[in-house]
Design an enzyme around this catalytic site. Structure first.
Site, PDB file in Angstrom:
ATOM      1  N   ASP A 173       6.837  10.215  -4.208  1.00 12.74           N
ATOM      2  CA  ASP A 173       5.342   9.746  -3.758  1.00 12.74           C
ATOM      3  C   ASP A 173       4.530  10.931  -4.679  1.00 12.74           C
ATOM      4  O   ASP A 173       3.280  11.293  -3.978  1.00 12.74           O
ATOM      5  CB  ASP A 173       4.821   9.340  -3.069  1.00 12.74           C
ATOM      6  CG  ASP A 173       5.955   8.912  -1.754  1.00 12.74           C
ATOM      7  OD1 ASP A 173       6.592   7.803  -2.311  1.00 12.74           O
ATOM      8  OD2 ASP A 173       5.487   9.052  -0.416  1.00 12.74           O
ATOM      9  N   ASP A 203       4.745   5.068  -2.836  1.00 14.81           N
ATOM     10  CA  ASP A 203       3.975   4.855  -1.133  1.00 14.81           C
ATOM     11  C   ASP A 203       3.282   3.553  -1.450  1.00 14.81           C
ATOM     12  O   ASP A 203       2.098   3.688  -2.709  1.00 14.81           O
ATOM     13  CB  ASP A 203       3.129   5.973  -1.050  1.00 14.81           C
ATOM     14  CG  ASP A 203       3.284   5.917   0.981  1.00 14.81           C
ATOM     15  OD1 ASP A 203       4.567   5.668   1.497  1.00 14.81           O
ATOM     16  OD2 ASP A 203       2.216   6.205   1.290  1.00 14.81           O
ATOM     17  N   HIS A 205       1.102   0.505   0.526  1.00 19.52           N
ATOM     18  CA  HIS A 205       0.375   0.004   1.480  1.00 19.52           C
ATOM     19  C   HIS A 205       0.102  -1.504   1.664  1.00 19.52           C
ATOM     20  O   HIS A 205      -1.208  -1.641   0.304  1.00 19.52           O
ATOM     21  CB  HIS A 205      -0.128   0.676   2.971  1.00 19.52           C
ATOM     22  CG  HIS A 205       0.840   2.022   2.888  1.00 19.52           C
ATOM     23  ND1 HIS A 205       2.168   2.023   3.186  1.00 19.52           N
ATOM     24  CD2 HIS A 205       0.695   3.466   2.555  1.00 19.52           C
ATOM     25  CE1 HIS A 205       2.301   3.106   3.530  1.00 19.52           C
ATOM     26  NE2 HIS A 205       1.634   4.108   3.125  1.00 19.52           N
ATOM     27  N   HIS A 209      -2.938  -1.493   6.605  1.00 19.82           N
ATOM     28  CA  HIS A 209      -1.878  -1.214   7.153  1.00 19.82           C
ATOM     29  C   HIS A 209      -1.885  -0.713   8.059  1.00 19.82           C
ATOM     30  O   HIS A 209      -3.049  -0.169   7.987  1.00 19.82           O
ATOM     31  CB  HIS A 209      -1.062  -0.605   6.235  1.00 19.82           C
ATOM     32  CG  HIS A 209       0.967   0.288   5.822  1.00 19.82           C
ATOM     33  ND1 HIS A 209       0.464   0.779   6.922  1.00 19.82           N
ATOM     34  CD2 HIS A 209       1.099  -0.341   6.591  1.00 19.82           C
ATOM     35  CE1 HIS A 209       1.572   1.570   7.010  1.00 19.82           C
ATOM     36  NE2 HIS A 209       2.523   0.631   7.026  1.00 19.82           N
ATOM     37  N   HIS A 233      -4.751   4.734   2.016  1.00 16.28           N
ATOM     38  CA  HIS A 233      -4.276   5.663   1.203  1.00 16.28           C
ATOM     39  C   HIS A 233      -2.718   4.224   0.528  1.00 16.28           C
ATOM     40  O   HIS A 233      -2.603   4.127   0.711  1.00 16.28           O
ATOM     41  CB  HIS A 233      -3.808   6.915   1.333  1.00 16.28           C
ATOM     42  CG  HIS A 233      -2.425   6.848   2.228  1.00 16.28           C
ATOM     43  ND1 HIS A 233      -2.519   6.570   3.729  1.00 16.28           N
ATOM     44  CD2 HIS A 233      -1.022   6.992   1.716  1.00 16.28           C
ATOM     45  CE1 HIS A 233      -1.359   6.371   4.703  1.00 16.28           C
ATOM     46  NE2 HIS A 233      -0.467   6.507   3.038  1.00 16.28           N
ATOM     47  N   LYS A 282       8.141   2.071  -0.441  1.00 11.75           N
ATOM     48  CA  LYS A 282       8.031   2.156   0.369  1.00 11.75           C
ATOM     49  C   LYS A 282       6.716   1.874   1.453  1.00 11.75           C
ATOM     50  O   LYS A 282       5.531   1.495   1.115  1.00 11.75           O
ATOM     51  CB  LYS A 282       9.514   2.763   1.045  1.00 11.75           C
ATOM     52  CG  LYS A 282       8.112   4.276   0.267  1.00 11.75           C
ATOM     53  CD  LYS A 282       8.973   5.545   0.819  1.00 11.75           C
ATOM     54  CE  LYS A 282       8.379   6.596   0.335  1.00 11.75           C
ATOM     55  NZ  LYS A 282       6.962   6.567   1.218  1.00 11.75           N
ATOM     56  N   CYS A 326       7.772  12.576   3.369  1.00 18.84           N
ATOM     57  CA  CYS A 326       8.809  11.713   2.780  1.00 18.84           C
ATOM     58  C   CYS A 326       9.353  12.678   2.384  1.00 18.84           C
ATOM     59  O   CYS A 326      10.771  12.059   2.441  1.00 18.84           O
ATOM     60  CB  CYS A 326       7.155  11.282   1.992  1.00 18.84           C
ATOM     61  SG  CYS A 326       6.592   9.392   2.832  1.00 18.84           S
TER      62      CYS A 326
END
Ligand code: VGL
Ligand code: ZN
Length: 197
Positions: free
Chosen positions: A9, A47, A49, A53, A82, A106, A151
């Site tokens: 990330d 990351d 989303h 989310h 984010h 993810k 993470c």
């Protein structure tokens, strides 16, 4: 023995100026680029989303960023919005070398977060990364990136539990550190058999 570098990330929203900025997040970019040539494979995570989310505090009327919420899969920290798919904040830091073998995304399901690169936060839904590593014969992993206590931590613990030989290069990670979460993450990683170097 095949040894992969797993870069967690390193995205604009986790760097200074980003929506969920990790202090010093950009300081690790050059060291990570320099490490890449020492590995048989380089894998980046992102990351990723949807705009609505469920880990975003903005989705919950009575909540602020960094509050906790009990989700169907367990307790979840609520974050500022984010790494929304397709936005500048979700892009990799512009100086990160992205000539990687694989990018794994993810946290793309609206109703569940995914800190770990291996399993979503229900700790059972796989991302597919384990299968990729095994079919490539990768047995050894070195982790770097953001954030150490979220993470990186969950990815390292899952990797060790899955039987990979795992090292976290702490000098190439930076932490959010909410309520001593960095110290707790270090303990959890060591207990899982992860080498911190
Ligand atoms: C992360 C909080 C929310 C991370 C991702 O990359 O550590 N932390 N989403
Ligand atoms: Zn996230």
């Amino acid at each position: 023995m095949t040894h992969a570098l797993l870069v967690i990330d390193v995205q604009n929203d986790f760097c200074p100026g980003g929506a969920l900025a990790v202090p010093g997040g950009d300081e690790i970019v050059a060291p990570i680029n320099a490490m890449m040539e020492d590995f048989d494979a380089v894998i980046l995570t992102q990351d990723w989303h949807p705009a609505d989310h469920s880990s975003f505090a903005s989705r919950h009327d009575d909540k602020n960023p960094f509050d906790m919420k009990d989700m169907h899969y367990g307790p979840q920290v609520l974050w500022p919005d984010h790494c929304v798919q397709g936005t500048e904040g979700a892009n990799f830091h512009p100086d990160l070398n992205t000539h990687a073998d694989l990018v794994i995304r993810k946290g793309f399901r609206e109703g569940i977060d995914s800190y770990s690169a291996f399993f979503e936060n229900d700790q059972t839904t796989p991302t597919g990364l384990e299968g990729y590593l095994r079919t490539r014969g990768i047995t050894k992993l070195t982790l770097v990136g953001l954030a150490t206590d979220f993470c990186v931590h969950f990815s390292a613990v899952d990797a060790a539990r899955l039987g990979f030989e795992v090292t976290v290069r702490m000098d190439a990670c930076r932490a959010i550190d909410l309520d001593e979460s960095l110290a707790a993450a270090e303990t959890a990683m060591r207990d899982a058999g992860v080498t911190l170097s």
